[in-house]
Structure formats: structure tokens, C-alpha cells
Enzyme design. Structure first.
Site, PDB file in Angstrom:
ATOM      1  N   SER A   1       0.842  -1.195   0.000  1.00 19.36           N
ATOM      2  CA  SER A   1       0.000   0.000   0.000  1.00 19.36           C
ATOM      3  C   SER A   1       0.887   1.258   0.000  1.00 19.36           C
ATOM      4  O   SER A   1       1.666   1.440  -0.927  1.00 19.36           O
ATOM      5  CB  SER A   1      -0.972  -0.044   1.186  1.00 19.36           C
ATOM      6  OG  SER A   1      -1.993   0.905   1.049  1.00 19.36           O
TER       7      SER A   1
ATOM      8  N   HIS B   1      -7.601  -5.545   1.449  1.00 13.91           N
ATOM      9  CA  HIS B   1      -6.473  -4.629   1.297  1.00 13.91           C
ATOM     10  C   HIS B   1      -5.304  -4.957   2.213  1.00 13.91           C
ATOM     11  O   HIS B   1      -4.157  -4.667   1.874  1.00 13.91           O
ATOM     12  CB  HIS B   1      -6.948  -3.194   1.542  1.00 13.91           C
ATOM     13  CG  HIS B   1      -5.930  -2.163   1.174  1.00 13.91           C
ATOM     14  ND1 HIS B   1      -5.422  -2.040  -0.101  1.00 13.91           N
ATOM     15  CD2 HIS B   1      -5.311  -1.207   1.927  1.00 13.91           C
ATOM     16  CE1 HIS B   1      -4.542  -1.053  -0.133  1.00 13.91           C
ATOM     17  NE2 HIS B   1      -4.452  -0.543   1.075  1.00 13.91           N
TER      18      HIS B   1
END
Length: 247
Positions: free
Chosen positions: A92, A225
Site C-alpha cells: 500500500s 487490502h
């Protein structure tokens, strides 16, 4: 401990390793997210977990909220502390730092490969609303919706307020990405995406292919995620395979 060495946690020093793996966590996280990885890495790979200012044993340091300062300081620490050959991994926001570092003139020795995980390509629009300038209550609710920040941090007002400057700095970096027009990745690139990730879905991550002039591989794993914290996603095993041909 030198200024450069503070950037790295070495959970299992392996001075005679064939290659080093340098891992950067997602926004708001530190080296602790990689707990348990070292013993699952190949024996000839030395693990180094990155700690940005403002968290864990760097809690008293000012968090960095501007891309040029962060990249210059990290690139200098990487050059001083990590010998070649090495591989960079980032999840990320950590993937954003990896990309900005490997394309920066401040880095004197490039890695053998970069692995970017759960991170949209720089020319892909953000899929979630910006949080970093919201008032405290809305900011906390936004973090809870996004996930990744432990519930006890959000529930404990004193702890949250202590960590809030770091969390806002990280989110500012992620939400002002990219600060410059994107350029090509100069080394081989592997990207990972989660099959249930709505923050950085498959199409947004596969768009890195356009910048991967040094070679490209894409891999899908199970999860949302924050799949890197789930051993069932097999991220360490994927990294072992990607590192196997390097060095």
C-alpha cells in the site's frame, strides 16, 4: 544506533546472506506487521523491516509528511545500511515509497527487483475518499472504515491522539500520491493484489505494467487490502519465489 540504522529493524541478522529483503509497511504501521515473516523466509535471505519516523521505537521523532523529505532520507539510509544485492517490498503506502525511492536520483544502488503490493499505479485515481484533513472524529471513523488500524488504538482516545500526527502524515502521503508525473520502474517489478481488495483492486494494480520497462509479473492472492497480515495469503512464500532468481 546511527540515524541511518534507526530506519531498519533486523529481526534475524544474517550477515552472510545471499541477498537482503527490505520491507515497508502500509500507512500507520511499523515493523510489527511483519512479525513471523523472518522464520518463513529462505535461509539465505536476510530480513530488514523498515520503521518510518513517528512509530514504535521512533515514536518521539517527527513523522514525515512530504514526499521529497521522506524519499531523500530513506534513500540515504538504504544506501548506508543495506549492501547489495537487495530486494524492496512495499505494501500500500509502502509500495508508493518503494516506487518513489527506486526512481529517485538520491538512490545510488538500485535493488535487484521491487515487489509492490496492494498499491494502485501512480496514474490511477484514488478509489477511496481522502481522510488526512478531516476533523478528529471523522478522521477516526474513516480509519475504522478503511481498516488496518487496531480497534484498541481508535477506542483509546489518549493513544489515538498520541498517534494521530503520524497517522495523518502517512495518510497525507498516500492521498497526495503521486507528487510528480510518473516515470518508468528501472528494475524488474512484481505486483500483488488481493482478490477482495476494494482500495487497490486488480485493474488499479495491474496498471503498473505500463511503467515496468525492466520486466513485469503480476500475482493475485486471497484477501482484502491488508492481506499481508494473513499467513493464508501466502505472501512470504511468494516473496521466496520472487527472490529466488535474484542476486
Amino acid at each position: 544506533m546511527t540515524a541511518a540504522s534507526r530506519w531498519f529493524h533486523r529481526p534475524d541478522p544474517r550477515p552472510h546472506a545471499r541477498i537482503r529483503l527490505v520491507c515497508l509497511p502500509y500507512a500507520g504501521a511499523g515493523a510489527a506487521v511483519f512479525k513471523g515473516w523472518a522464520e518463513r523466509l529462505a535461509a539465505d535471505v536476510e530480513p530488514l523491516w523498515v520503521r518510518l519516523p513517528g512509530r514504535e521505537n521512533r515514536l518521539r521523532e517527527r513523522p514525515l509528511a512530504q514526499w521529497p523529505e521522506l524519499v531523500d532520507e530513506f534513500a540515504a539510509a538504504l544506501t548506508e545500511e543495506v549492501p547489495s544485492p537487495y530486494v524492496l517490498f512495499g505494501h500500500s503506502m509502502g509500495g508508493m515509497v518503494v516506487y518513489k525511492t527506486v526512481t529517485s536520483t538520491a538512490l545510488s544502488r538500485v535493488p535487484e527487483r521491487v515487489v509492490i503490493s496492494a498499491c494502485r499505479a501512480p496514474d490511477v485515481p484514488r478509489a477511496v475518499p481522502a481522510l488526512h484533513e478531516l476533523p478528529e472524529e471523522e478522521f477516526a471513523r474513516g480509519l475504522a472504515d478503511l481498516g488496518g488500524v487496531p480497534a484498541e488504538v481508535l477506542a483509546g482516545r489518549g493513544l489515538f491522539r498520541m498517534l494521530e500526527p503520524m497517522l495523518r502524515a502517512d495518510l497525507r502521503l498516500a492521498e497526495t500520491w503521486p507528487p510528480d508525473p510518473p516515470g518508468p520502474v528501472p528494475v524488474p517489478l512484481t505486483v500483488l493484489w488481493g482478490d477482495a481488495d476494494h482500495v487497490a483492486p486488480r485493474a488499479a494494480v495491474e496498471a503498473w505494467r505500463r511503467l515496468a520497462l525492466g520486466g513485469y509479473r503480476g500475482r493475485e492472492v486471497a484477501g482484502g487490502h491488508f492481506f499481508l497480515t494473513d499467513p493464508a495469503a501466502g505472501v512470504v512464500e511468494l516473496l521466496n519465489r520472487e527472490i529466488g532468481g535474484c542476486g
